[in-house]
Enzyme design. Structure first.
Site, mmCIF file in Angstrom:
data_model
loop_
_atom_site.group_PDB
_atom_site.id
_atom_site.type_symbol
_atom_site.label_atom_id
_atom_site.label_comp_id
_atom_site.label_asym_id
_atom_site.label_seq_id
_atom_site.Cartn_x
_atom_site.Cartn_y
_atom_site.Cartn_z
ATOM 1 N N THR A 39 -2.984 -6.631 -7.335
ATOM 2 C CA THR A 39 -2.257 -5.398 -7.026
ATOM 3 C C THR A 39 -1.585 -5.461 -5.654
ATOM 4 O O THR A 39 -1.225 -4.434 -5.098
ATOM 5 C CB THR A 39 -3.216 -4.196 -7.058
ATOM 6 O OG1 THR A 39 -4.305 -4.436 -6.137
ATOM 7 C CG2 THR A 39 -3.768 -3.961 -8.457
ATOM 8 N N GLY A 59 1.009 -5.415 -2.966
ATOM 9 C CA GLY A 59 2.390 -4.954 -2.890
ATOM 10 C C GLY A 59 2.744 -3.798 -3.795
ATOM 11 O O GLY A 59 3.929 -3.474 -3.943
ATOM 12 N N THR A 60 1.751 -3.157 -4.390
ATOM 13 C CA THR A 60 2.077 -2.054 -5.300
ATOM 14 C C THR A 60 2.740 -0.891 -4.572
ATOM 15 O O THR A 60 3.672 -0.261 -5.105
ATOM 16 C CB THR A 60 0.816 -1.553 -6.022
ATOM 17 O OG1 THR A 60 -0.212 -1.298 -5.058
ATOM 18 C CG2 THR A 60 0.321 -2.560 -7.042
ATOM 19 N N GLY A 61 2.291 -0.582 -3.348
ATOM 20 C CA GLY A 61 2.893 0.521 -2.616
ATOM 21 C C GLY A 61 4.335 0.242 -2.248
ATOM 22 O O GLY A 61 5.217 1.105 -2.415
ATOM 23 N N CYS A 62 4.600 -0.954 -1.740
ATOM 24 C CA CYS A 62 5.975 -1.353 -1.408
ATOM 25 C C CYS A 62 6.855 -1.293 -2.648
ATOM 26 O O CYS A 62 7.978 -0.763 -2.620
ATOM 27 C CB CYS A 62 5.985 -2.776 -0.862
ATOM 28 S SG CYS A 62 4.874 -3.092 0.517
ATOM 29 N N LYS A 80 -0.282 9.088 -4.689
ATOM 30 C CA LYS A 80 -0.758 8.047 -5.600
ATOM 31 C C LYS A 80 -2.278 8.055 -5.644
ATOM 32 O O LYS A 80 -2.939 7.971 -4.608
ATOM 33 C CB LYS A 80 -0.230 6.688 -5.143
ATOM 34 C CG LYS A 80 1.292 6.612 -5.157
ATOM 35 C CD LYS A 80 1.813 5.306 -4.580
ATOM 36 C CE LYS A 80 1.454 5.159 -3.125
ATOM 37 N NZ LYS A 80 2.050 3.950 -2.516
#
Length: 260
Positions: free
Chosen positions: A205, A207-210, A172
């Site tokens: 943004t 929690g975008t990875g989760c 990412k």
């Protein structure tokens, strides 16, 4: 209905961790189950406390789900330390299903969520079990020791992570300065798939990875190419960012139910 077992930490503010994972899987039509690895006290401004859960109880949570309902996919998030990584690796090996690994190391506000001495265990035990590894560039730098400042560096780091055993790496690129668009790379031994999206200037943004890793787990189906599942997940998270509700004084949460 895709049955997804989520093994991760809880976010008391609801923006990341188990809470974001459950929202994501549910909004994408799946059935979410959980084995909680830690409780955190946090909000959009940062993490103020962490309470780890005993590994035996994490194993008990997972076994209760797998022995009864079963799972089509597993998603991992915050694991905390080496003993938890070993525990979760055992669970994944027993389940034998598609596994998306989000190598959570640091919270959005900078609080460490993985002990420094656990990185070796993450690399040697968990990465070889990852059907999809979803690092951002700081996480990939920590795992590979490489500097990532360009798209070419992203590909090099992804290939290094494949060498550590991951079957596919979604690198990412949101942390990189790539101008008006964000570039993500899905890298496997056979191909590189490039995804682009307009950069959204926002502080919301959290929690975008989760959310991304859980969306991939929820959307993966037998017969569906991985690149298609990733593309659908990126469409979902793009909408969730654009329609973020604007909550909190810091890094605010996404709108996970924007499709409803």
């Amino acid at each position: 209905m895709q049955r997804v077992l989520i093994i991760a930490g809880s976010d008391s503010s609801g923006g990341a961790g188990i809470q974001a994972d459950i929202k994501t899987v549910t909004c994408l039509g799946g059935y979410a189950m959980t084995a909680i690895t830690a409780l955190t006290a946090q909000n959009t401004l940062g993490v103020s406390g962490v309470l780890p859960i005993a590994t035996d109880f994490v194993r008990q949570q997972a076994d209760a789900c797998l022995d009864d309902i079963g799972a089509d996919a597993i998603k991992t998030g915050m694991l905390g330390d080496a003993s938890m990584i070993d525990c979760v690796a055992d669970i994944i090996e027993k389940a034998g299903v598609f596994t998306a690994v989000d190598p959570v190391m640091v919270a959005k506000g900078g609080h460490p969520l993985l002990a420094a001495q656990a990185v070796h265990t993450l690399k040697t035990r968990l990465l070889p079990l990852a059907d999809l590894l979803t690092p951002n560039t700081p996480e990939a730098e920590a795992l590979t020791g490489l500097s990532i400042v360009s798209e070419a560096d992203m590909r090099t780091a992804a290939e290094a992570l494949l060498d550590l055993g991951a079957k596919a790496v979604l690198m990412k690129g949101g942390h990189l300065d790539t101008g008006a668009e964000v570039v993500d790379l899905l890298v496997t031994r056979d191909a590189v798939h490039r995804f682009t999206a307009p950069r959204v200037e926002t502080r919301h943004t959290h929690g975008t990875g989760c959310t991304m890793a859980s969306a991939c787990a929820a959307l993966m189906r037998e017969g569906r190419p991985l690149e298609e599942a990733v593309g659908l997940a990126k469409d979902y998270i793009g909408g969730a960012i654009l329609m973020a509700p604007g909550l909190g004084q810091g890094h605010g949460p996404l709108r996970h139910n924007w499709l409803l």
